[in-house]
Write a protein that holds these residues in place. Structure first.
Motif, mmCIF file in Angstrom:
data_model
loop_
_atom_site.group_PDB
_atom_site.id
_atom_site.type_symbol
_atom_site.label_atom_id
_atom_site.label_comp_id
_atom_site.label_asym_id
_atom_site.label_seq_id
_atom_site.Cartn_x
_atom_site.Cartn_y
_atom_site.Cartn_z
ATOM 1 N N MET A 1 23.712 51.697 -9.946
ATOM 2 C CA MET A 1 22.787 51.011 -9.042
ATOM 3 C C MET A 1 22.441 51.954 -7.885
ATOM 4 S SD MET A 1 23.295 47.503 -6.810
ATOM 5 C CE MET A 1 23.585 46.514 -8.268
ATOM 6 N N VAL A 2 21.173 52.387 -7.819
ATOM 7 C CA VAL A 2 20.724 53.293 -6.774
ATOM 8 C C VAL A 2 19.592 52.629 -6.016
ATOM 9 C CG1 VAL A 2 19.741 55.540 -6.259
ATOM 10 C CG2 VAL A 2 21.385 55.300 -8.125
ATOM 11 N N TRP A 3 19.754 52.546 -4.712
ATOM 12 C CA TRP A 3 18.699 51.967 -3.886
ATOM 13 C C TRP A 3 17.828 53.101 -3.385
ATOM 14 C CZ3 TRP A 3 17.955 51.288 1.732
ATOM 15 C CH2 TRP A 3 16.948 50.338 2.022
ATOM 16 N N SER A 4 16.556 53.107 -3.785
ATOM 17 C CA SER A 4 15.637 54.183 -3.433
ATOM 18 C C SER A 4 14.396 53.582 -2.781
ATOM 19 C CB SER A 4 15.239 54.980 -4.681
ATOM 20 O OG SER A 4 16.385 55.505 -5.320
ATOM 21 N N PRO A 5 14.442 53.329 -1.490
ATOM 22 C CA PRO A 5 13.323 52.653 -0.827
ATOM 23 C C PRO A 5 12.085 53.530 -0.732
ATOM 24 C CG PRO A 5 14.938 53.371 0.795
ATOM 25 C CD PRO A 5 15.538 53.633 -0.553
ATOM 26 N N ALA A 6 10.928 52.986 -1.152
ATOM 27 C CA ALA A 6 9.638 53.619 -0.946
ATOM 28 C C ALA A 6 9.012 53.029 0.316
ATOM 29 C CB ALA A 6 8.747 53.403 -2.166
ATOM 30 N N LEU A 7 7.790 53.436 0.611
ATOM 31 C CA LEU A 7 7.141 53.015 1.853
ATOM 32 C C LEU A 7 7.078 51.492 2.012
ATOM 33 C CD1 LEU A 7 5.656 53.736 4.452
ATOM 34 C CD2 LEU A 7 3.537 53.890 3.106
ATOM 35 N N PRO A 8 6.672 50.704 0.998
ATOM 36 C CA PRO A 8 6.639 49.244 1.192
ATOM 37 C C PRO A 8 7.994 48.655 1.567
ATOM 38 C CG PRO A 8 5.407 49.854 -0.760
ATOM 39 C CD PRO A 8 6.155 51.081 -0.323
ATOM 40 N N VAL A 10 10.431 50.237 3.222
ATOM 41 C CA VAL A 10 10.708 50.619 4.608
ATOM 42 C C VAL A 10 9.911 49.753 5.582
ATOM 43 C CG1 VAL A 10 10.514 52.490 6.295
ATOM 44 C CG2 VAL A 10 11.318 52.981 3.982
ATOM 45 N N LEU A 11 8.642 49.485 5.248
ATOM 46 C CA LEU A 11 7.809 48.645 6.106
ATOM 47 C C LEU A 11 8.360 47.229 6.204
ATOM 48 C CD1 LEU A 11 4.204 49.769 5.067
ATOM 49 C CD2 LEU A 11 5.401 50.269 7.205
ATOM 50 N N ALA A 12 8.779 46.673 5.063
ATOM 51 C CA ALA A 12 9.334 45.314 5.074
ATOM 52 C C ALA A 12 10.599 45.245 5.921
ATOM 53 C CB ALA A 12 9.621 44.859 3.647
ATOM 54 N N LEU A 13 11.441 46.280 5.821
ATOM 55 C CA LEU A 13 12.662 46.299 6.626
ATOM 56 C C LEU A 13 12.332 46.456 8.102
ATOM 57 C CD1 LEU A 13 14.951 48.495 4.346
ATOM 58 C CD2 LEU A 13 15.058 46.017 4.674
ATOM 59 N N GLY A 14 11.302 47.260 8.412
ATOM 60 C CA GLY A 14 10.885 47.397 9.804
ATOM 61 C C GLY A 14 10.371 46.090 10.371
ATOM 62 N N ILE A 15 9.617 45.346 9.559
ATOM 63 C CA ILE A 15 9.106 44.045 9.985
ATOM 64 C C ILE A 15 10.248 43.059 10.181
ATOM 65 C CG2 ILE A 15 7.751 42.062 9.191
ATOM 66 C CD1 ILE A 15 5.899 44.238 7.867
ATOM 67 N N ALA A 16 11.253 43.124 9.313
ATOM 68 C CA ALA A 16 12.445 42.287 9.498
ATOM 69 C C ALA A 16 13.089 42.583 10.843
ATOM 70 C CB ALA A 16 13.438 42.531 8.367
ATOM 71 N N GLN A 55 14.797 44.305 -1.959
ATOM 72 C CA GLN A 55 14.364 44.119 -3.342
ATOM 73 C C GLN A 55 13.515 45.286 -3.830
ATOM 74 O OE1 GLN A 55 11.878 40.635 -4.064
ATOM 75 N NE2 GLN A 55 10.928 41.688 -5.775
ATOM 76 N N LEU A 56 12.544 45.685 -3.005
ATOM 77 C CA LEU A 56 11.618 46.733 -3.422
ATOM 78 C C LEU A 56 12.277 48.104 -3.541
ATOM 79 C CD1 LEU A 56 8.412 45.821 -1.370
ATOM 80 C CD2 LEU A 56 8.857 45.421 -3.798
ATOM 81 N N GLY A 57 13.495 48.226 -3.027
ATOM 82 C CA GLY A 57 14.198 49.499 -3.145
ATOM 83 C C GLY A 57 14.910 49.693 -4.463
ATOM 84 N N PHE A 58 14.941 48.655 -5.307
ATOM 85 C CA PHE A 58 15.584 48.746 -6.616
ATOM 86 C C PHE A 58 14.517 48.811 -7.709
ATOM 87 C CE2 PHE A 58 18.918 46.642 -4.058
ATOM 88 C CZ PHE A 58 19.933 47.556 -4.256
ATOM 89 N N THR A 59 14.906 49.296 -8.864
ATOM 90 C CA THR A 59 13.930 49.580 -9.921
ATOM 91 C C THR A 59 14.176 48.825 -11.221
ATOM 92 O OG1 THR A 59 15.244 51.501 -10.606
ATOM 93 C CG2 THR A 59 13.461 51.894 -9.016
ATOM 94 N N THR A 60 15.188 47.971 -11.268
ATOM 95 C CA THR A 60 15.425 47.186 -12.481
ATOM 96 C C THR A 60 15.397 45.701 -12.140
ATOM 97 O OG1 THR A 60 17.844 47.052 -12.271
ATOM 98 C CG2 THR A 60 16.928 49.028 -13.342
ATOM 99 N N GLN A 131 4.994 45.551 -12.574
ATOM 100 C CA GLN A 131 3.674 46.155 -12.583
ATOM 101 C C GLN A 131 3.825 47.665 -12.602
ATOM 102 O OE1 GLN A 131 0.764 44.777 -9.860
ATOM 103 N NE2 GLN A 131 1.317 42.624 -10.043
ATOM 104 N N SER A 132 3.026 48.319 -13.405
ATOM 105 C CA SER A 132 3.116 49.770 -13.539
ATOM 106 C C SER A 132 2.105 50.458 -12.620
ATOM 107 C CB SER A 132 2.858 50.181 -14.994
ATOM 108 O OG SER A 132 1.578 49.728 -15.390
ATOM 109 N N GLY A 133 2.270 51.772 -12.501
ATOM 110 C CA GLY A 133 1.328 52.567 -11.735
ATOM 111 C C GLY A 133 1.546 52.526 -10.242
ATOM 112 N N HIS A 134 2.783 52.297 -9.805
ATOM 113 C CA HIS A 134 3.102 52.240 -8.378
ATOM 114 C C HIS A 134 4.199 53.239 -8.058
ATOM 115 C CE1 HIS A 134 0.788 48.499 -7.795
ATOM 116 N NE2 HIS A 134 1.254 48.159 -8.978
ATOM 117 N N MET A 135 4.322 53.552 -6.763
ATOM 118 C CA MET A 135 5.411 54.402 -6.310
ATOM 119 C C MET A 135 6.735 53.654 -6.305
ATOM 120 S SD MET A 135 4.817 54.466 -2.140
ATOM 121 C CE MET A 135 3.034 54.635 -2.231
ATOM 122 N N PHE A 136 6.674 52.325 -6.521
ATOM 123 C CA PHE A 136 7.862 51.492 -6.585
ATOM 124 C C PHE A 136 7.667 50.545 -7.760
ATOM 125 C CE2 PHE A 136 4.672 49.644 -3.965
ATOM 126 C CZ PHE A 136 4.721 48.288 -4.164
ATOM 127 N N ALA A 137 8.600 49.631 -7.977
ATOM 128 C CA ALA A 137 8.550 48.760 -9.153
ATOM 129 C C ALA A 137 8.483 47.294 -8.719
ATOM 130 C CB ALA A 137 9.777 48.990 -10.034
#
Length: 216
Positions: A1-8, A10-16, A55-60, A131-137
């Motif tokens: 299990m690897v948490w790899s946060p992309a920009l969305p 990070v933004l969600a965490l900043g808003i939190a 959630q958005l930092g995970f890929t499965t 959804q495919s074609g994103h920097m995140f999953a």
């Protein structure tokens, strides 16, 4: 299990974090009439955004599912908290009875139970893909009837809260009218964003916008 946060993520965490700061400010001024409801509202938004950011930092699907479930639950608390804030703002304290509070939060509690047991009945979602074609999953769930019922209840409560706020503030002069207009203008983006995700019309494909839209 690897948490790899992309920009969305990070933004969600900043808003939190922004909502968390607002909740702390509200708590420090808790002697004011609307402060308690404001703390509840901003806390719900903070945890909703926090869950979505993680959630958005995970890929499965398995890694994202728990955070998505938690986000659905915290998101369902926003509308009743908004109504309580509206009642306080409008000076309708006599309406905030124990029975009224129980009634307000009965639907979120029932919704939370359905979310936690969805694997047995599939009333909230029937399947989940990506959804495919994103920097995140991002999740691409096939939503079911009780999800849409929750959205309908959410809208009714939000509309009632807006009616209380605008009906109280707009007829007044000066500060209260400006507050009412500001609250109306800052709520509309969240309302539009809330419906864009289930309709697959999000301006940022694959991203559920309500937590982020509400901070503006």
């Amino acid at each position: 299990m690897v948490w790899s946060p992309a920009l969305p993520s990070v933004l969600a965490l900043g808003i939190a974090g922004v909502f968390g700061v607002l909740a702390i400010i509200g708590w420090r001024r808790r002697e004011e009439r609307c402060a308690g409801a404001f703390v509840g509202l901003t806390t719900a938004f903070a945890f909703w955004s926090l869950c979505y950011g993680f959630q958005l930092g995970f890929t499965t699907a398995g890694e994202q599912l728990g955070w998505w479930r938690a986000g659905l639950v915290f998101g369902s608390l926003v509308a009743p908290a908004w109504v309580l804030f509206g009642l306080r703002y409008a000076g309708k304290d006599e309406w905030i009875t124990p029975n009224a509070v129980v009634l307000l939060f009965a639907e979120p509690v029932a919704y939370a139970m359905l979310v936690s047991t969805n694997d047995t009945h599939h009333l909230i979602w029937s399947s989940i893909g990506f959804q495919s074609g994103h920097m995140f999953a991002p999740y691409a769930p096939t939503l079911a009837v009780c999800y849409y019922l929750n959205v309908a209840v959410h809208y009714m409560l939000i509309s009632f809260g807006l009616f209380l706020l605008v009906g109280t503030g707009y007829p007044s002069l000066g500060l209260y009218r400006r507050q009412a207009i500001t609250l109306l203008l800052t709520t509309v983006p969240a309302i539009v964003a809330n419906i864009s995700f289930p309709l697959r019309r999000s301006p940022v494909p694959g991203v559920d916008l309500p937590p982020s839209a509400s901070v503006f």
